[in-house]
Design a protein around this motif. Structure first.
Motif, mmCIF file in Angstrom:
data_model
loop_
_atom_site.group_PDB
_atom_site.id
_atom_site.type_symbol
_atom_site.label_atom_id
_atom_site.label_comp_id
_atom_site.label_asym_id
_atom_site.label_seq_id
_atom_site.Cartn_x
_atom_site.Cartn_y
_atom_site.Cartn_z
ATOM 1 N N ARG A 147 6.460 -8.382 -1.615
ATOM 2 C CA ARG A 147 5.416 -7.849 -2.499
ATOM 3 C C ARG A 147 5.699 -6.408 -2.935
ATOM 4 N N PHE A 148 6.792 -5.843 -2.482
ATOM 5 C CA PHE A 148 7.111 -4.450 -2.767
ATOM 6 C C PHE A 148 8.217 -4.340 -3.816
ATOM 7 N N THR A 149 8.007 -3.491 -4.816
ATOM 8 C CA THR A 149 8.976 -3.294 -5.889
ATOM 9 C C THR A 149 9.178 -1.806 -6.109
ATOM 10 N N ILE A 150 10.449 -1.419 -6.231
ATOM 11 C CA ILE A 150 10.769 -0.055 -6.654
ATOM 12 C C ILE A 150 11.239 -0.129 -8.096
ATOM 13 N N HIS A 209 5.557 -0.121 -6.260
ATOM 14 C CA HIS A 209 4.441 -0.988 -6.621
ATOM 15 C C HIS A 209 4.225 -1.972 -5.470
ATOM 16 N N ILE A 210 2.975 -2.183 -5.097
ATOM 17 C CA ILE A 210 2.662 -3.166 -4.059
ATOM 18 C C ILE A 210 1.808 -4.257 -4.695
ATOM 19 N N MET A 211 2.391 -5.430 -4.837
ATOM 20 C CA MET A 211 1.680 -6.548 -5.454
ATOM 21 C C MET A 211 0.724 -7.170 -4.443
ATOM 22 N N ASP A 212 -0.405 -7.676 -4.945
ATOM 23 C CA ASP A 212 -1.376 -8.398 -4.111
ATOM 24 C C ASP A 212 -1.620 -7.640 -2.798
ATOM 25 N N SER A 213 -2.020 -6.389 -2.906
ATOM 26 C CA SER A 213 -2.155 -5.550 -1.715
ATOM 27 C C SER A 213 -3.188 -6.119 -0.733
ATOM 28 N N GLN A 214 -2.926 -5.889 0.533
ATOM 29 C CA GLN A 214 -3.742 -6.394 1.633
ATOM 30 C C GLN A 214 -4.232 -5.234 2.504
ATOM 31 N N PRO A 215 -5.338 -5.421 3.214
ATOM 32 C CA PRO A 215 -5.811 -4.347 4.105
ATOM 33 C C PRO A 215 -4.748 -3.888 5.103
ATOM 34 N N GLY A 216 -3.877 -4.803 5.520
ATOM 35 C CA GLY A 216 -2.790 -4.451 6.439
ATOM 36 C C GLY A 216 -1.740 -3.536 5.829
ATOM 37 N N TRP A 244 11.884 4.171 0.537
ATOM 38 C CA TRP A 244 10.454 4.335 0.792
ATOM 39 C C TRP A 244 10.205 3.987 2.256
ATOM 40 N N TYR A 245 9.430 4.850 2.895
ATOM 41 C CA TYR A 245 9.065 4.617 4.282
ATOM 42 C C TYR A 245 7.561 4.396 4.382
ATOM 43 N N GLN A 246 7.186 3.555 5.335
ATOM 44 C CA GLN A 246 5.787 3.245 5.600
ATOM 45 C C GLN A 246 5.456 3.755 7.002
ATOM 46 N N GLN A 247 4.341 4.450 7.129
ATOM 47 C CA GLN A 247 3.956 4.984 8.433
ATOM 48 C C GLN A 247 2.513 4.616 8.748
ATOM 49 N N PHE A 248 2.325 3.932 9.857
ATOM 50 C CA PHE A 248 0.990 3.632 10.363
ATOM 51 C C PHE A 248 0.565 4.736 11.323
ATOM 52 N N PRO A 249 -0.756 4.931 11.491
ATOM 53 C CA PRO A 249 -1.233 5.998 12.386
ATOM 54 C C PRO A 249 -0.642 5.877 13.783
ATOM 55 N N GLY A 250 -0.144 6.995 14.292
ATOM 56 C CA GLY A 250 0.396 7.030 15.643
ATOM 57 C C GLY A 250 1.781 6.448 15.792
ATOM 58 N N LYS A 251 2.402 6.088 14.673
ATOM 59 C CA LYS A 251 3.743 5.487 14.715
ATOM 60 C C LYS A 251 4.724 6.321 13.909
ATOM 61 N N GLY A 286 -5.902 -7.186 -3.212
ATOM 62 C CA GLY A 286 -5.362 -7.886 -4.376
ATOM 63 C C GLY A 286 -4.932 -6.961 -5.491
ATOM 64 N N GLY A 287 -5.320 -5.687 -5.411
ATOM 65 C CA GLY A 287 -4.928 -4.716 -6.435
ATOM 66 C C GLY A 287 -3.457 -4.350 -6.325
ATOM 67 N N ILE A 288 -2.981 -3.580 -7.302
ATOM 68 C CA ILE A 288 -1.568 -3.188 -7.338
ATOM 69 C C ILE A 288 -1.480 -1.663 -7.308
ATOM 70 N N PRO A 289 -1.431 -1.089 -6.119
ATOM 71 C CA PRO A 289 -1.275 0.369 -6.053
ATOM 72 C C PRO A 289 0.118 0.781 -6.509
ATOM 73 N N ILE A 290 0.182 1.911 -7.183
ATOM 74 C CA ILE A 290 1.454 2.453 -7.661
ATOM 75 C C ILE A 290 1.574 3.899 -7.179
ATOM 76 N N ILE A 291 2.682 4.190 -6.550
ATOM 77 C CA ILE A 291 2.942 5.535 -6.043
ATOM 78 C C ILE A 291 4.187 6.060 -6.750
ATOM 79 N N ASN A 292 4.103 7.287 -7.226
ATOM 80 C CA ASN A 292 5.174 7.842 -8.055
ATOM 81 C C ASN A 292 5.877 9.009 -7.373
ATOM 82 N N CYS A 293 7.164 9.097 -7.639
ATOM 83 C CA CYS A 293 7.952 10.210 -7.128
ATOM 84 C C CYS A 293 8.896 10.719 -8.193
ATOM 85 N N ALA A 294 9.153 12.026 -8.154
ATOM 86 C CA ALA A 294 10.094 12.649 -9.071
ATOM 87 C C ALA A 294 11.014 13.551 -8.262
ATOM 88 N N TYR A 295 12.263 13.573 -8.640
ATOM 89 C CA TYR A 295 13.211 14.399 -7.903
ATOM 90 C C TYR A 295 13.902 15.354 -8.848
#
Lengths: 112, 113
Positions: free
Chosen positions: B61-64, B76-83, B35-42, B16-25
């Motif tokens: 639920r994803f916002t840039i 930003h990931i709204m209402d984050s889930q274990p998945g 933004w790319y998402q990578q699961f283990p082994g994929k 349910g939290g809102i993780p925020i990941i930042n990037c600068a170029y």
């Protein structure tokens, strides 16, 4: 159907050997790529290739060479393997100037 | 020389939290920021992307958020889930005929149940 496939999934080999990793895409894309992901998960482009041009990242040793028998395939050949070549190698593809790149499942290379 | 800097390296939030990941170029020639998402082994998979002519883009639920003058963008990931637990990479793309992605160093996100 797998969009971008790679073989083998795992490759374990001795230092000094020569090996190849195969990549195939069935998306009809005309541009393919190879990326290297190191142990810290850092992803770095190695090559991009379409039927018009090959772009080589300047940091890639010339022991690495891409070979494309046709538009759907881009294989990676590595000569004289070194310990530092151990990594996960990803193939990807896209359609021309389109921005979305589709990645394969990766090949984990271990050099002993 | 790393052209795209990403932080934090790892992030743990409660469901349910809102993780925020930042990037600068650094390179002002970059014209596409995915933004790319990578699961283990994929392999990485495209999650969401933005161009510099807009300041925000939402997909589910994803916002840039994009700040062109500061040369920064964030996920930003709204209402984050274990998945959602995965490694997230920002990236930037240069103009040109072969679209070579320059990736950030990745953020390992863990969403606790």
């Amino acid at each position: 159907d797998t969009a971008v496939s790679q073989t083998p999934k795992y490759l374990v080999t001795q230092m000094g050997n020569d090996k190849s990793i195969k990549c195939e895409q069935n998306l009809g894309h005309d541009t393919m790529y190879w990326y290297k992901q190191d142990s810290k998960k850092f992803l770095k482009i190695m090559f991009s290739y379409n039927n018009k041009e090959l772009i080589i990242n300047e940091t890639v040793p010339n022991r690495f060479s891409p070979k494309s028998p046709d538009k759907a395939h881009l294989n990676l050949h590595i000569n004289s393997l070194e310990l530092g070549d151990s990594a996960v190698y990803f193939c990807a593809s896209s359609q021309g100037g389109a921005d979305t790149q589709y990645f394969g499942p990766g090949t984990r290379l271990t050099v002993l | 020389q790393q052209q795209v800097k990403q932080s934090p390296q790892s992030l743990i939030v409660q469901k349910g939290g809102i993780p925020i990941i930042n990037c600068a170029y650094e390179n002002t020639a970059f014209d596409y920021f995915p933004w790319y998402q990578q699961f283990p082994g994929k392999g990485p998979a495209l999650l969401i992307a933005i161009r510099p002519d807009v300041s925000e883009k939402k997909e589910g639920r994803f916002t840039i958020s994009f700040n062109k003058s500061a040369k920064q963008f964030s996920l930003h990931i709204m209402d984050s889930q274990p998945g959602d637990s995965a490694t997230y990479f920002c990236a930037a793309n240069l103009l040109g005929s072969a679209r070579q992605l320059t990736f950030g160093s990745g953020t390992q996100l863990t969403v606790l149940p």
